[in-house]
Motif scaffolding. Structure first.
Motif, mmCIF file in Angstrom:
data_model
loop_
_atom_site.group_PDB
_atom_site.id
_atom_site.type_symbol
_atom_site.label_atom_id
_atom_site.label_comp_id
_atom_site.label_asym_id
_atom_site.label_seq_id
_atom_site.Cartn_x
_atom_site.Cartn_y
_atom_site.Cartn_z
ATOM 1 N N ARG A 140 -0.215 2.274 -8.712
ATOM 2 C CA ARG A 140 0.534 1.888 -7.461
ATOM 3 C C ARG A 140 1.070 2.803 -6.601
ATOM 4 N N VAL A 175 -1.393 5.012 -4.821
ATOM 5 C CA VAL A 175 -1.724 4.418 -3.360
ATOM 6 C C VAL A 175 -0.648 4.373 -2.482
ATOM 7 N N LEU A 176 0.676 4.018 -2.950
ATOM 8 C CA LEU A 176 1.649 4.278 -2.100
ATOM 9 C C LEU A 176 1.884 5.546 -1.338
ATOM 10 N N GLU A 184 -0.380 7.844 -1.202
ATOM 11 C CA GLU A 184 -1.766 8.269 -0.094
ATOM 12 C C GLU A 184 -1.426 7.637 1.007
ATOM 13 N N ARG A 185 -0.974 6.268 1.015
ATOM 14 C CA ARG A 185 -0.653 5.580 2.343
ATOM 15 C C ARG A 185 0.307 6.547 3.068
ATOM 16 N N SER A 186 1.292 6.681 2.397
ATOM 17 C CA SER A 186 2.438 7.472 3.052
ATOM 18 C C SER A 186 1.759 8.801 3.626
ATOM 19 N N ASP A 227 -1.244 9.435 4.667
ATOM 20 C CA ASP A 227 -1.954 9.037 5.925
ATOM 21 C C ASP A 227 -1.098 8.627 6.981
ATOM 22 N N GLN A 228 -0.014 7.609 6.736
ATOM 23 C CA GLN A 228 0.895 7.436 7.896
ATOM 24 C C GLN A 228 1.591 8.671 8.593
ATOM 25 N N PRO A 280 -9.659 10.146 0.686
ATOM 26 C CA PRO A 280 -8.860 8.967 0.610
ATOM 27 C C PRO A 280 -9.344 7.803 -0.158
ATOM 28 N N LYS A 300 -9.599 4.648 0.290
ATOM 29 C CA LYS A 300 -10.425 3.725 1.309
ATOM 30 C C LYS A 300 -11.831 4.306 1.546
ATOM 31 N N LEU A 322 -5.124 -1.687 -5.345
ATOM 32 C CA LEU A 322 -5.816 -2.244 -3.915
ATOM 33 C C LEU A 322 -5.882 -3.679 -4.007
#
Length: 153
Positions: A63, A66-67, A69-71, A73-74, A90, A92, A105
């Motif tokens: 988790r 994933v967070l 990576e999301r951070s 990306d954003q 990435p 996704k 996911l």
């Protein structure tokens, strides 16, 4: 069919597979012991706690990845033209996922993901010691889950 026992060494890592193999062996010992092997219950309980702690740790790490990576990306901007690490893909865009990544996911616990692969409800593949799940197999598994009965929801 013979049980596959992972290689255990004094300086090697203690993995979930090693702990589960120890639990299997302890179950055999308890079955053969007088009075059902009650004397071994504290060891059994300790092994179960260690397995759950390892699973929770793996799930938390997945988790967190994933967070993170999301951070990343954003927060990436047009000014950030720095190349990503050579092998970075990435989440996704991955062609295959680990059970921990599939868990992160999908929002389904890593233990449930692994159990679904053991039952054959979720298709998984092996590459050496790694278990991989294709994103389309994860999606098919999720789509096949039972719908909520609106009359009891």
């Amino acid at each position: 069919m013979a049980k596959r026992v992972p290689k255990i060494s004094a300086d090697g890592p203690i993995t979930i597979e090693v702990l589960e193999a120890c639990l299997d062996r302890l179950a055999d010992i308890m079955a053969e012991a007088p009075q059902g092997g009650e004397v071994y219950l504290p060891i059994w309980e300790r092994l179960e706690r260690e397995i759950e702690a390892k699973k929770a740790s793996e799930s938390t790490m997945a988790r967190a990845r994933v967070l993170a990576e999301r951070s990343v990306d954003q927060t990436a901007t047009a000014e950030d033209d720095a190349k990503p690490p050579k092998n970075h893909v990435p989440l996704k865009d991955r062609l295959a996922l680990s059970p921990e990544e599939a868990s992160a996911l999908s929002g389904i616990g890593v233990t449930s993901i692994k159990q679904a692969t053991y039952r054959g409800a979720l298709v998984a593949r092996k590459h050496g010691r790694n278990t991989v799940i294709l994103p389309e197999d994860l999606k098919a598994f999720l789509i096949a889950l039972p719908l909520i009965d609106k009359s009891t929801a």
